[in-house]
Write a protein that holds these residues in place. Structure first.
Motif, mmCIF file in Angstrom:
data_model
loop_
_atom_site.group_PDB
_atom_site.id
_atom_site.type_symbol
_atom_site.label_atom_id
_atom_site.label_comp_id
_atom_site.label_asym_id
_atom_site.label_seq_id
_atom_site.Cartn_x
_atom_site.Cartn_y
_atom_site.Cartn_z
ATOM 1 N N VAL A 144 0.855 -1.182 0.000
ATOM 2 C CA VAL A 144 0.000 0.000 0.000
ATOM 3 C C VAL A 144 0.892 1.232 0.000
ATOM 4 O O VAL A 144 2.112 1.142 0.051
ATOM 5 C CB VAL A 144 -0.939 0.020 1.234
ATOM 6 N N THR A 145 0.256 2.405 -0.055
ATOM 7 C CA THR A 145 1.037 3.632 -0.062
ATOM 8 C C THR A 145 1.437 4.032 1.352
ATOM 9 O O THR A 145 0.824 3.601 2.339
ATOM 10 C CB THR A 145 0.242 4.789 -0.687
ATOM 11 N N LEU A 146 2.441 4.883 1.422
ATOM 12 C CA LEU A 146 2.926 5.355 2.717
ATOM 13 C C LEU A 146 1.832 6.113 3.466
ATOM 14 O O LEU A 146 1.649 5.932 4.678
ATOM 15 C CB LEU A 146 4.145 6.256 2.504
ATOM 16 N N ASP A 147 1.084 6.971 2.753
ATOM 17 C CA ASP A 147 0.032 7.744 3.419
ATOM 18 C C ASP A 147 -1.082 6.847 3.944
ATOM 19 O O ASP A 147 -1.737 7.171 4.929
ATOM 20 C CB ASP A 147 -0.548 8.795 2.468
ATOM 21 N N THR A 148 -1.316 5.719 3.276
ATOM 22 C CA THR A 148 -2.323 4.781 3.772
ATOM 23 C C THR A 148 -1.915 4.243 5.142
ATOM 24 O O THR A 148 -2.722 4.175 6.070
ATOM 25 C CB THR A 148 -2.496 3.607 2.788
ATOM 26 N N VAL A 149 -0.648 3.877 5.281
ATOM 27 C CA VAL A 149 -0.159 3.384 6.571
ATOM 28 C C VAL A 149 -0.275 4.475 7.625
ATOM 29 O O VAL A 149 -0.754 4.239 8.742
ATOM 30 C CB VAL A 149 1.307 2.906 6.442
ATOM 31 N N LYS A 150 0.139 5.690 7.281
ATOM 32 C CA LYS A 150 0.065 6.792 8.242
ATOM 33 C C LYS A 150 -1.376 7.046 8.672
ATOM 34 O O LYS A 150 -1.659 7.291 9.851
ATOM 35 C CB LYS A 150 0.657 8.060 7.633
ATOM 36 N N PHE A 151 -2.292 7.007 7.710
ATOM 37 C CA PHE A 151 -3.698 7.268 8.031
ATOM 38 C C PHE A 151 -4.250 6.222 8.991
ATOM 39 O O PHE A 151 -4.921 6.545 9.959
ATOM 40 C CB PHE A 151 -4.519 7.290 6.745
ATOM 41 N N HIS A 152 -3.954 4.937 8.726
ATOM 42 C CA HIS A 152 -4.465 3.880 9.595
ATOM 43 C C HIS A 152 -3.881 3.997 11.001
ATOM 44 O O HIS A 152 -4.598 3.808 11.993
ATOM 45 C CB HIS A 152 -4.153 2.509 8.998
ATOM 46 N N ILE A 153 -2.592 4.298 11.104
ATOM 47 C CA ILE A 153 -1.984 4.443 12.431
ATOM 48 C C ILE A 153 -2.599 5.621 13.167
ATOM 49 O O ILE A 153 -2.934 5.535 14.352
ATOM 50 C CB ILE A 153 -0.454 4.601 12.312
ATOM 51 N N SER A 154 -2.790 6.729 12.460
ATOM 52 C CA SER A 154 -3.405 7.904 13.085
ATOM 53 C C SER A 154 -4.819 7.596 13.558
ATOM 54 O O SER A 154 -5.229 7.973 14.657
ATOM 55 C CB SER A 154 -3.426 9.059 12.087
ATOM 56 N N ASN A 155 -5.566 6.896 12.734
ATOM 57 C CA ASN A 155 -6.952 6.574 13.088
ATOM 58 C C ASN A 155 -6.990 5.636 14.300
ATOM 59 O O ASN A 155 -7.833 5.771 15.192
ATOM 60 C CB ASN A 155 -7.660 5.942 11.896
ATOM 61 N N MET A 156 -6.080 4.664 14.354
ATOM 62 C CA MET A 156 -6.053 3.734 15.493
ATOM 63 C C MET A 156 -5.681 4.465 16.781
ATOM 64 O O MET A 156 -6.262 4.194 17.844
ATOM 65 C CB MET A 156 -5.074 2.592 15.210
ATOM 66 N N LEU A 157 -4.739 5.383 16.712
ATOM 67 C CA LEU A 157 -4.378 6.148 17.906
ATOM 68 C C LEU A 157 -5.579 6.922 18.432
ATOM 69 O O LEU A 157 -5.823 6.980 19.640
ATOM 70 C CB LEU A 157 -3.222 7.104 17.588
ATOM 71 N N GLY A 158 -6.335 7.527 17.506
ATOM 72 C CA GLY A 158 -7.514 8.279 17.919
ATOM 73 C C GLY A 158 -8.604 7.390 18.480
ATOM 74 O O GLY A 158 -9.248 7.724 19.489
ATOM 75 N N LYS A 159 -8.836 6.248 17.852
ATOM 76 C CA LYS A 159 -9.871 5.335 18.322
ATOM 77 C C LYS A 159 -9.587 4.818 19.726
ATOM 78 O O LYS A 159 -10.478 4.740 20.576
ATOM 79 C CB LYS A 159 -9.964 4.121 17.387
ATOM 80 N N LEU A 160 -8.336 4.437 19.930
ATOM 81 C CA LEU A 160 -7.977 3.733 21.161
ATOM 82 C C LEU A 160 -7.518 4.664 22.269
ATOM 83 O O LEU A 160 -7.235 4.213 23.382
ATOM 84 C CB LEU A 160 -6.874 2.709 20.856
ATOM 85 N N GLY A 161 -7.425 5.961 21.983
ATOM 86 C CA GLY A 161 -7.005 6.909 23.002
ATOM 87 C C GLY A 161 -5.549 6.741 23.387
ATOM 88 O O GLY A 161 -5.178 6.953 24.542
ATOM 89 N N LEU A 162 -4.718 6.365 22.415
ATOM 90 C CA LEU A 162 -3.293 6.156 22.676
ATOM 91 C C LEU A 162 -2.486 7.341 22.159
ATOM 92 O O LEU A 162 -2.960 8.106 21.314
ATOM 93 C CB LEU A 162 -2.825 4.856 22.012
ATOM 94 N N GLU A 163 -1.260 7.450 22.645
ATOM 95 C CA GLU A 163 -0.470 8.632 22.336
ATOM 96 C C GLU A 163 0.618 8.388 21.298
ATOM 97 O O GLU A 163 1.021 9.322 20.617
ATOM 98 C CB GLU A 163 0.191 9.173 23.626
#
Length: 524
Positions: free
Chosen positions: A53-72
């Motif tokens: 996948v693209t680099l931005d796809t990975v960044k987006f998923h990581i960002s979304n998971m951090l927001g969902k799970l309340g992690l830093e």
């Protein structure tokens, strides 16, 4: 380079309706794949290569998971494990909550037969389905992903409708369409003159740089040398072009001196030869008018946006072009039909499988690897020492609640700052970093317009946004993200809206925060 089957920032449709496929966990299947690779180790770029996948796809998923799970940060995300959940795989494993229903089934089986038994079994199945739905809702209550749209429209789930639009309109195959000689004039390749008072027709590209006749112009590699006219379409958009020398009268002989004499540094204009061949430029300086009898304007320029599929090789000297000085519309979304490049951002139509430009990798001269370090007690005095730090104008009641040295999406040289209102965990986050990965192709829309990616120009800088626009598929929980690239420093600042009022279609509220990063007292 080709865009393959992997799509970025999408939740795929199922045959039963819109939205991502049902999934019992908090994370989507795509997010779980990224998380699994994150636990294996490596940078975002390495994860992108492993997953295809693209680099931005990975960044987006990581960002979304951090927001969902309340992690830093990434370390906390890699260590996170979901809570155990009970799964319902049939009537043999009946949860305790359904024991009364099971007893009803037993007594009903003894007391009745035939259709009565079938009815009770149906009740149990409905109860199981209902419990499954409620468990899904409880598990996903904090999940800000667009799992449902207000109009599922199951009738649109026909598998072949999305694959055939290009082959449906074939009216030329009917015999009655052959004796129509009037159809030939529509094949003219040149754009028609426009009636807009700020868009002018030019029909002579002067490769000698003289620009002595009405309707002539030339793009120059050196504003001090009129003999440095560029001669290829590639040079119009690869940074070679640094100036425009243009006659103040258009191809119709009409003088446009009033408009040209009012042009200022920072103005934008579009040179347009075709819908898949245009360049938008920013005026960086207004030069003195060249000497001579011909009224000409000399402007220092730099490219900001272009479409590249329709023109390559030598510039055609007699090709008609429109030079538009009016307000230029944002590009992208469901209406995008050809790939475009906007600063470091490359945006392609949904489902695009054709050629795209190769991405680029840049590294700052003073690069220092800094692992992401979470700072639980935010201190503005410390934050202001961070590389690329910019301070937003905060909405009333919002405050800085956490800091991370290093980018939590890619532990390199940068910072992440979280802001929220009192008593709330997340409001929005700002990521400032050196923009090392540029030109990755990303889709302009997905899931029939549930989410879109569009260009913006914010404080004179190229920017892109993703959000869920108004319409039948709008999702109020869709994340709004704004990226701004600063060409002067090579940096990028991203604002991720995480609170409810900064999601869905509320893109203007997030843009306002992003704009403030480039207003005083921040560096201009």
């Amino acid at each position: 380079m080709k865009i393959g089957a992997a799509r970025s920032y999408t939740w795929r449709m199922t045959r039963r309706g819109r939205g991502r496929p049902p999934h019992p966990g908090i994370l989507t299947p795509a997010e779980e794949r990224v998380l699994e690779e994150l636990r294996r180790g490596g940078t975002n770029a390495e994860i992108a290569v492993r997953l295809g996948v693209t680099l931005d796809t990975v960044k987006f998923h990581i960002s979304n998971m951090l927001g969902k799970l309340g992690l830093e940060n990434r370390r906390q995300l890699a260590a996170w494990r979901p809570e155990p959940r009970r799964r319902l795989f049939g009537l043999l494993a009946v949860p305790g909550a359904l024991e009364p229903v099971g007893r009803v089934l037993v007594w009903a089986g003894v007391a009745a037969a035939g259709t009565a038994t079938v009815a009770v079994v149906a009740v149990v199945l409905i109860a199981l389905a209902g419990l499954g739905d409620s468990e899904e809702q409880v598990a996903q209550a904090p999940t800000p992903t667009p799992t449902a749209t207000p109009t599922p429209a199951p009738a649109t789930a026909t598998p072949t409708t999305t694959a055939t639009p290009s082959t449906v309109p074939t009216p030329t195959a009917t015999p009655t369409a052959t004796p129509t000689p009037t159809a030939t004039p529509t094949a003219t390749p040149t754009p028609a003159p426009t009636a807009t008072p700020t868009a002018f027709r030019y029909d002579s590209y002067d490769i000698m740089g003289a620009v002595a006749t009405a309707g002539s112009y030339a793009f120059l590699a050196d504003p001090a040398d009129t003999a440095s006219a560029v001669t290829t379409y590639e040079a119009l958009r690869d940074g070679t072009t640094t100036a425009l020398l243009i006659h103040k009268s258009d191809a119709h002989g009409a003088s446009q001196a009033t408009l040209y004499d009012a042009v200022e540094a920072g103005d934008l204009f579009e040179w347009h030869e075709a819908d898949d061949c245009f360049v938008r430029y920013k005026v960086t300086a207004v030069k003195p008018d060249p000497a001579g009898a011909a009224p000409r304007k000399l402007l220092a320029v730099e490219w900001m946006t272009y479409a590249y599929m329709g023109c390559s090789g030598a510039v055609q000297a007699n090709a008609v072009a429109i030079v538009d000085w009016g307000e230029l519309p944002d590009l992208g979304g469901v209406s995008l039909t050809v790939p475009i490049r906007h600063g470091p951002y490359q945006i392609v139509p949904e489902g695009w499988s054709g050629a795209v430009e190769e991405p680029e990798y840049h590294r700052p001269v003073d690069f220092t690897w800094v692992p992401a370090t979470y700072l639980g007690n935010p201190d503005l005095a410390v934050a202001r020492t961070f590389p690329y730090w910019r301070e937003p104008t905060l909405p009333a009641g919002w405050t800085l609640v956490w800091l991370s040295r290093g980018d939590v999406l890619d532990p390199a040289y940068g910072y992440t700052a979280g802001y929220a209102r009192p008593g709330e965990g997340y409001g929005f986050r700002i990521i400032g970093r050196f923009d090392s990965d540029r030109g990755w192709a990303e889709e302009a829309s997905w899931d029939d317009g549930l989410g879109v990616r569009e260009t913006r120009v914010i404080q004179g800088r190229p920017a892109q946004v993703i959000y869920s626009p108004p319409g039948p598929h709008q999702s109020a929980t869709f994340p709004v993200i704004v990226w701004i690239h600063d060409p002067a420093t090579g940096t990028e600042h991203a604002v991720h809206g995480e609170a409810g009022i900064l999601r869905g279609g509320n893109v203007d509220a997030v843009i306002a925060i992003a704009r403030s990063l480039f207003e005083s007292p921040n560096p201009q």
